[in-house]
Design an enzyme around this catalytic site. Structure first.
Site, short mmCIF file in Angstrom:
data_model
loop_
_atom_site.label_atom_id
_atom_site.label_comp_id
_atom_site.label_asym_id
_atom_site.label_seq_id
_atom_site.Cartn_x
_atom_site.Cartn_y
_atom_site.Cartn_z
N ASP A 175 34.76 18.04 -78.25
CA ASP A 175 36.05 17.89 -78.22
C ASP A 175 36.53 18.51 -80.09
O ASP A 175 37.53 18.04 -80.40
CB ASP A 175 36.53 16.17 -78.31
CG ASP A 175 36.27 15.68 -77.22
OD1 ASP A 175 36.17 16.57 -75.90
OD2 ASP A 175 35.50 14.81 -76.95
N LYS A 213 37.34 23.76 -79.19
CA LYS A 213 36.86 25.04 -79.03
C LYS A 213 37.65 25.91 -78.08
O LYS A 213 37.93 27.13 -78.19
CB LYS A 213 35.41 24.83 -78.51
CG LYS A 213 34.27 24.33 -79.08
CD LYS A 213 33.07 24.10 -78.33
CE LYS A 213 33.08 22.89 -77.15
NZ LYS A 213 33.29 21.83 -77.78
N GLY A 266 36.55 19.67 -71.36
CA GLY A 266 37.94 19.70 -71.00
C GLY A 266 38.43 20.52 -72.26
O GLY A 266 38.91 19.91 -73.29
N HIS A 267 38.66 21.84 -71.97
CA HIS A 267 38.93 22.83 -73.03
C HIS A 267 40.56 23.09 -72.97
O HIS A 267 41.00 23.54 -71.94
CB HIS A 267 38.17 24.16 -72.98
CG HIS A 267 36.89 23.96 -73.27
ND1 HIS A 267 35.70 24.86 -72.92
CD2 HIS A 267 36.16 22.78 -73.83
CE1 HIS A 267 34.70 24.42 -73.30
NE2 HIS A 267 34.85 23.21 -73.75
N GLN A 304 30.63 21.12 -74.92
CA GLN A 304 30.32 19.74 -75.78
C GLN A 304 30.17 20.33 -77.18
O GLN A 304 30.61 21.22 -77.61
CB GLN A 304 29.23 19.19 -75.05
CG GLN A 304 29.44 18.39 -73.84
CD GLN A 304 29.75 19.37 -72.63
OE1 GLN A 304 28.75 20.13 -72.31
NE2 GLN A 304 30.71 19.16 -71.71
N GLY A 310 40.44 10.27 -70.20
CA GLY A 310 41.39 9.77 -70.63
C GLY A 310 40.81 8.40 -71.83
O GLY A 310 41.65 7.58 -72.27
N LYS A 339 42.48 20.55 -86.53
CA LYS A 339 43.04 19.62 -86.65
C LYS A 339 43.10 19.05 -88.10
O LYS A 339 43.22 17.72 -88.35
CB LYS A 339 42.51 18.53 -85.69
CG LYS A 339 42.48 18.78 -84.18
CD LYS A 339 42.26 17.69 -83.39
CE LYS A 339 43.37 17.17 -82.58
NZ LYS A 339 42.95 16.34 -81.50
N ASP A 387 45.90 19.05 -89.73
CA ASP A 387 47.15 18.37 -89.97
C ASP A 387 47.13 17.03 -89.55
O ASP A 387 48.06 16.32 -90.04
CB ASP A 387 48.25 19.14 -88.84
CG ASP A 387 47.58 19.25 -87.47
OD1 ASP A 387 46.42 19.92 -87.37
OD2 ASP A 387 48.01 18.76 -86.62
P1 IMP Z 1 27.94 13.56 -69.39
O1 IMP Z 1 27.92 15.01 -69.99
O2 IMP Z 1 29.19 13.39 -68.48
O3 IMP Z 1 26.51 13.19 -68.57
O4 IMP Z 1 28.12 12.71 -70.42
C1 IMP Z 1 27.04 12.39 -71.58
C2 IMP Z 1 27.76 12.00 -72.85
O5 IMP Z 1 28.63 13.23 -73.36
C3 IMP Z 1 28.64 11.14 -72.97
O6 IMP Z 1 28.69 10.51 -74.10
C4 IMP Z 1 30.35 11.74 -72.68
O7 IMP Z 1 31.09 11.17 -73.28
C5 IMP Z 1 29.57 13.10 -73.53
N1 IMP Z 1 30.46 14.20 -73.14
C6 IMP Z 1 30.37 14.95 -72.25
N2 IMP Z 1 31.32 15.94 -72.09
C7 IMP Z 1 31.90 15.83 -73.20
C8 IMP Z 1 33.07 16.82 -73.90
O8 IMP Z 1 33.38 17.58 -73.40
N3 IMP Z 1 33.38 16.25 -74.93
C9 IMP Z 1 32.93 15.02 -75.53
N4 IMP Z 1 31.98 14.40 -75.22
C10 IMP Z 1 31.56 14.84 -73.88
#
Ligand code: IMP
Length: 423
Positions: free
Chosen positions: A13, A16, A40-41, A223, A301, A330, A332
Site C-alpha cells: 500500500d 505503487k 489494490g493498485h 505488496q 476495506g 503521501k 502531504d
Molecule cells: P494474503 O496475501 O491475502 O494471503 O495476505 C497475507 C498478508 O499480506 C496479510 O497481512 C494481508 O493484509 C497482507 N496483504 C496482502 N496483499 C496486500 C496488499 O496489497 N497491501 C497490503 N497488505 C497486503
C-alpha cells in the site's frame, strides 16, 4: 535498454499504482510479476479513481502493453471483470494485454480454504485478504496447481482439479467446510476459457523481444518487502515474492536485464493484517494518519494500522531489493503534525539493531523532526515544499543511503515531484 523494477519498500500500500501509472507514460511494456487480487493498485486520473487488482498499473496509457507474468496467481472471473470495467470506461485493452500461460489460477476452493483458516478458532491468523492467495501458491509449490495454459487442455485441467481437490479435502473437512465437487469446479472455470485463451502468451519471450528492440520495460511488484515470503516478517507475510528478485522469476527474465530498482515508501508506515510493526501508533497521530491518508484497505476495506516512518526497515528493504532510488509518497498526509518522528534503529532483548526483521520484540529508537502546517496538495516542484518537509526528505535520503527520485504530494498524477528525470 535494461528494465526497471518497481517494488514496495514497506508492508504494501505504498502507492505503487500511482507511481507506475505516472512513469508508464514513457514505458512500452508494464509487467506485473507477483501476487494476485490481494493487491489494490489505486490510480487517480482527472479526478476519477481506478483500482486495479490484477492488471498492471500502466493500463490507463493506451500505448502501453500490459503483461501478467508467471509469478502471479489469477482469478479468472476477476480478471475478466477488471477488463470489462476498464473497457466500459473507454480503456480498450484488446491486443495489448497478455496473460502468461504459466501463471497459476485461483479456484473457488483456494478462496474457501483461506476463509475457513482465517475464520477458525485458534491457530495463527495472518489477517489475509481472503482471496485464496496462500492456498493457490501452496498448490503451485505442491506441483498440483492449475495454470492459465491448462485452459487450452480441458482434460488435463480436469485431472489436475481432481488431484488438487483430493489433496485439499481433508483440510477442508477438518476446518468444518464442505468439499466442492470436480464438476462444480470445472463449471466455475471453463466458461471463462473462450475469453481468456486469446490473452495467453509467453511473457518471458515478449519481454526479451521488447528489451532487444530497445523498448522501455517496467516490472511492477505487488505488496511490499516486509510481506515477501522469503524476506518478510514471516509468517505474517503473503505467499509470493514481493521483492525485486521476484521480477526475474515472475516475468521470466535474468537479473542482468535489470538496471534500476525503484523502492516506493510512504512518508510514514502502514500495515494491514497481523504481525510485527515496531513504529505502530495507537494514538491521535495514528488516527490522523489513518483519516487524512484514507488508510483503509482497497481490497477489504479494513482500517490499516498506522505508524511513523521506519528508516531502519527501509535500509533493510534497500539491501534485499538492491534499491537504486526511492519514491516517497503521501508526504502531504504529514501536514499539520507538530513534530514528526522517524525510527532509526531498535533496542531489543539481544541488544541494538538497525535493521528489520528480527525475531525479538523491538523498541524503536526515534529521531524527532519539526512539522509543517502548509498544505502540500498539488506541489510539483521541490521549491514548493516548506523547509521542514525538505529537511525531512533530506534525512530519509541520508539515513537510507538512497537517493529520492520522486515525491508524491497527492493522489493525482500531477501531484508528483520528479527530483531526477523520468523513467
Ligand atoms: P494474503 O496475501 O491475502 O494471503 O495476505 C497475507 C498478508 O499480506 C496479510 O497481512 C494481508 O493484509 C497482507 N496483504 C496482502 N496483499 C496486500 C496488499 O496489497 N497491501 C497490503 N497488505 C497486503
Amino acid at each position: 535498454m535494461p528494465a526497471t523494477v518497481i517494488i514496495g519498500a514497506q508492508w504494501g500500500d505504498e502507492g505503487k499504482g500511482k507511481i507506475v501509472d505516472r512513469l508508464a507514460e514513457s514505458a512500452d511494456l508494464v509487467v506485473r510479476y507477483a501476487g494476485g487480487p490481494n493487491a489494490g493498485h489505486t490510480l487517480v486520473v482527472g479526478g476519477e479513481k481506478t483500482v486495479l487488482r490484477l492488471i498492471p498499473s500502466g493500463a490507463l496509457h493506451r500505448h502501453t502493453e500490459c503483461l501478467l507474468g508467471q509469478g502471479m496467481v489469477v482469478h479468472p472471473a476477476g480478471l475478466l471483470d477488471e477488463i470489462d470495467t476498464l473497457e466500459s470506461r473507454g480503456v480498450a485493452l484488446t491486443d495489448r494485454l497478455t496473460l502468461s500461460r504459466l501463471a497459476h489460477l485461483i479456484l473457488p476452493y483456494h478462496v474457501l480454504v483461506d476463509e475457513l483458516r482465517e475464520g477458525r478458532e485458534g491457530g495463527t491468523k495472518i489477517g489475509t485478504t481472503k482471496r485464496g492467495i496462500g492456498p493457490a501458491y501452496e498448490d503451485k509449490v505442491g506441483r498440483r496447481g492449475l495454470r492459465a495454459g491448462d485452459l487450452e487442455h480441458p482434460r488435463r485441467l480436469r485431472a489436475r482439479l481432481e488431484e488438487a481437490l483430493a489433496t485439499w479435502a481433508p483440510t477442508i473437512l477438518a476446518l468444518g467446510g464442505e468439499v466442492p465437487d470436480v464438476d462444480a469446479m470445472v463449471t466455475a472455470v471453463m466458461p471463462h476459457a473462450p475469453r481468456l485463451i486469446p490473452l495467453l502468451g509467453d511473457v518471458s519471450a515478449q519481454v526479451e523481444t521488447a528489451l532487444r528492440d530497445g523498448k522501455r520495460v517496467m516490472l511492477e511488484g505487488a505488496q511490499g518487502t516486509m510481506l515477501d515470503i522469503d524476506n518478510g516478517t514471516y509468517p505474517f507475510v503473503t505467499s509470493s515474492s514481493a521483492v525485486a528478485g521476484g521480477a526475474c522469476t515472475g516475468a521470466g527474465i535474468g537479473p542482468t536485464r535489470i538496471a534500476r530498482v525503484l523502492g516506493i515508501t510512504k512518508a510514514y508506515t502502514t500495515r494491514v493484517g497481523a504481525g510485527p510493526f515496531p513504529t505502530e501508533l495507537d494514538d491521535d497521530v495514528g488516527a490522523h494518519l489513518r483519516a487524512v491518508g484514507k488508510e483503509f484497505g482497497s481490497v477489504t476495506g479494513r482500517p490499516r494500522r498506522t505508524g511513523w516512518l521506519d528508516v531502519a526497515a527501509l535500509r533493510y528493504a534497500r539491501r534485499v531489493n538492491g534499491i537504486t532510488g526511492l519514491a516517497v509518497t503521501k508526504l502531504d498526509v504529514l501536514t499539520g503534525l507538530d513534530t514528526l518522528r522517524v525510527c532509526v534503529g531498535y533496542e531489543g532483548a539481544s541488544g541494538a539493531a538497525n535493521e528489520l526483521p528480527d525475531g525479538d520484540a523491538l523498541t524503536p529508537v526515534y529521531r524527532t523532526f519539526e512539522g509543517w502546517t502548509e498544505s502540500l496538495q498539488g506541489a510539483s516542484r521541490l521549491e514548493d515544499l516548506p523547509p521542514p518537509a525538505r529537511a525531512y526528505l533530506d534525512f530519509i535520503e541520508e539515513a537510507s543511503e538512497t537517493p529520492i527520485d520522486l515525491i508524491s504530494t497527492g493522489p493525482g498524477r500531477e501531484s508528483t515531484i520528479e527530483k531526477t528525470g523520468g523513467f
